[in-house]
Scaffold this motif. Sequence first.
Motif, short mmCIF file in Angstrom:
data_model
loop_
_atom_site.label_atom_id
_atom_site.label_comp_id
_atom_site.label_asym_id
_atom_site.label_seq_id
_atom_site.Cartn_x
_atom_site.Cartn_y
_atom_site.Cartn_z
N SER A 398 0.66 -14.35 0.86
CA SER A 398 0.38 -13.40 1.94
C SER A 398 1.62 -13.10 2.77
CB SER A 398 -0.74 -13.94 2.83
OG SER A 398 -0.36 -15.16 3.45
N HIS A 401 3.86 -10.79 0.79
CA HIS A 401 3.30 -9.43 0.84
C HIS A 401 3.60 -8.78 2.19
CE1 HIS A 401 -0.36 -6.57 0.39
NE2 HIS A 401 0.75 -6.02 -0.05
N TYR A 402 3.47 -9.56 3.27
CA TYR A 402 3.77 -9.05 4.61
C TYR A 402 5.24 -8.63 4.70
CZ TYR A 402 4.92 -9.04 9.57
OH TYR A 402 5.38 -8.69 10.81
N PRO A 443 2.07 -3.83 8.95
CA PRO A 443 1.92 -4.79 7.84
C PRO A 443 1.03 -5.97 8.19
CG PRO A 443 4.21 -4.14 8.07
CD PRO A 443 3.49 -3.60 9.27
N VAL A 447 -2.30 -6.91 5.94
CA VAL A 447 -2.48 -8.23 5.33
C VAL A 447 -3.69 -8.94 5.95
CG1 VAL A 447 -1.43 -10.50 5.02
CG2 VAL A 447 -0.05 -8.45 4.73
N TYR A 462 -4.80 -13.50 -2.77
CA TYR A 462 -3.50 -14.13 -2.99
C TYR A 462 -3.69 -15.47 -3.69
CZ TYR A 462 -2.27 -10.75 0.64
OH TYR A 462 -2.12 -9.61 1.37
N MET A 482 -0.04 -11.60 -5.16
CA MET A 482 -1.38 -11.05 -5.32
C MET A 482 -1.87 -11.32 -6.75
SD MET A 482 -0.80 -7.41 -3.36
CE MET A 482 -2.56 -7.06 -3.17
N SER A 488 -7.71 -7.25 -5.85
CA SER A 488 -6.27 -7.37 -5.65
C SER A 488 -5.53 -6.18 -6.26
CB SER A 488 -5.75 -8.67 -6.26
OG SER A 488 -6.28 -9.79 -5.59
N ASN A 496 0.46 -1.01 -1.72
CA ASN A 496 1.85 -1.19 -2.15
C ASN A 496 2.43 0.08 -2.78
OD1 ASN A 496 1.33 -3.77 -1.31
ND2 ASN A 496 1.35 -4.68 -3.33
#
Length: 611
Positions: A398, A401-402, A443, A447, A462, A482, A488, A496
């Motif tokens: 996570s 991803h952030y 973001p 998330v 995740y 992910m 997902s 994304n």
Amino acid sequence: MEQNPKSLRMWIIICLLFILGQAMENDRDFKMCGTWRHGNASRNLKYDLKTGCKEIEISANESTLSIEGSITAMCTRSSSIPLISNPLQNQSHFCVLWEPLLDLLIVQVNGTNHTLCESHGLQKNCCTDLSQGIHTSAALYGIVKGSTQGDIIRYDAMEVYRFRGDTINCKEKFCDEASQKHSGANMIEEVVMKSNKTGHVDLPCAESTIIEMKEGFTGLNFTLRTQTVAPNMTPSVYLPSCLKSQSRDTSKVVCTYFQKKTLFQPNHSRSCVSWDTRRDNEVTWRYDGCDTVKIHDTETECCCNHLTYFAILVQVEQKATVRHLQTLTFITAVGCAVSLVSCLVLFYWLCNRRGKKTQISLVHRGLVVAIFLLCLFFILTGTLANVGNETVCKMTGSLLHYALLSTLCWMAMEVFHTFLLIRKVFTSTLPTWIFYLVGFGLPFLLVGILLSIQDIYVVDIYGKREIVPSDDVNSSYRMCWMLENEKSLLAHYIINVGLLAVVVSSGAIMLFLVVREIRNRPDWKKIHVAFLSIWGLTCLFGTTWGLGFLDFGPMSETILFLFCIINSLQGFFLMLRYYALEQMKKKDRSLSDGSSSGSSKQHMLQTHEKS
């Protein structure tokens, strides 16, 4: 189940509980239908069938529907069946259904099935590919709207339809057809069950064992009899007593060894998966209801809580593989490490420069922090995926991803800020906190929403992800990112890919606008100034991330390497841009204070940064 991973051939054990008498929908090799125009008196179905492969005649008159000919492999029968008559009815719909592989012939009259030849196992050589012969017309009674496989042959009344056949190897042809369809495994299971046989059923592409469970069934541990596997590698299966249906006297279980991986094309290696035919018409392996409770070099154990197709997939060629994975991983890790140090240096410079509290400097610092976090978590993700637990990996995924979303958002803010300064709109009124709200806050919100979905729907967004190299499917790279489930993947494409498309497209447009603004300046003719200007803005606006959309075709490998090299070194390129800019400023100040040349160079390299 036990298996040997050293086998070069994929093997799949599939067990499915079939209840005796369960209705199935079948695709027949030959289907001739029509409307039988008859009289009002009593009617009957007459048939005279012999072995061979010459022709079959389907004829009708006032009182009789006849099926005669020589097309069967083992069936020799001749008889007459009285049909239910309705004095008020002068026509009936019928179909002749012929399955040569099973030597099965059925005639349907007004929805009622009449089996003329029962199946006695799968036939190696059979009469199929029935083609039209010479038909005979009728005056009043006969067959109207005759059709084969749904295609009309004649609309008018015909007394006799004739079809000629050819002898072929039905088993090989059936396996070829099954290999070309997504539901090929299901086709094989249906044919095996309809063969009306208990014991061993042999096909070139599969070998099946049919076990009949009667009253008092207490379980069975048996070994599949296969002719293509060494004795020490033969799969064994245990059938517990709970498989026997309590509501029926007899139940059947089919265990099949598939010799062709083209029947499945699975994309998971050594994993316990299942295929729910009620949810998916085509083969779709799911993890739902099946857990891989133990994986060892020589043994895999599966625990499934339902009855459907379930399988263990061993050492198959992976669909989702990455070319040159080890090399690309090394390049990206080195590039991220260089960018990590570069971001620290650049952040220090931005905090100690003149005008460090200007909006331009603050926006740059936001992008530098985002890239620093992205490189940091990318370096950590591989290590934590191998040594950390599942919770740590979910948190790292996570955070990674952030950091990615924050980097993309700050690139978008760079584009937006450049637009404001180039067009001189709201330059002094737009507060800096808005940029930070979008760059760091948006973001965090996205998330957070995904983590909430993870808790509400009890589905992992995740976690630990395995990426398999195409050159060595046994050496996968693990990372915290992910996962590959439906939610997902949906989030990946919407968030994304969607955000990346916005950043790349807007960055390309802004790059074009900036170049158009400064191309007429005197120093634009100097190649090194033009190159530094375009390259610096390209890195600043994130346009280089657009290479990810070009990973296809003959240049895909080159594009993949360029993508990893350029984007992993983005922090380093931004530091070089800032260093070149500062050197140019010093040079300009040493030559003349506020000269037009210096001002031009500054605009070339920095575009919108004005001192």
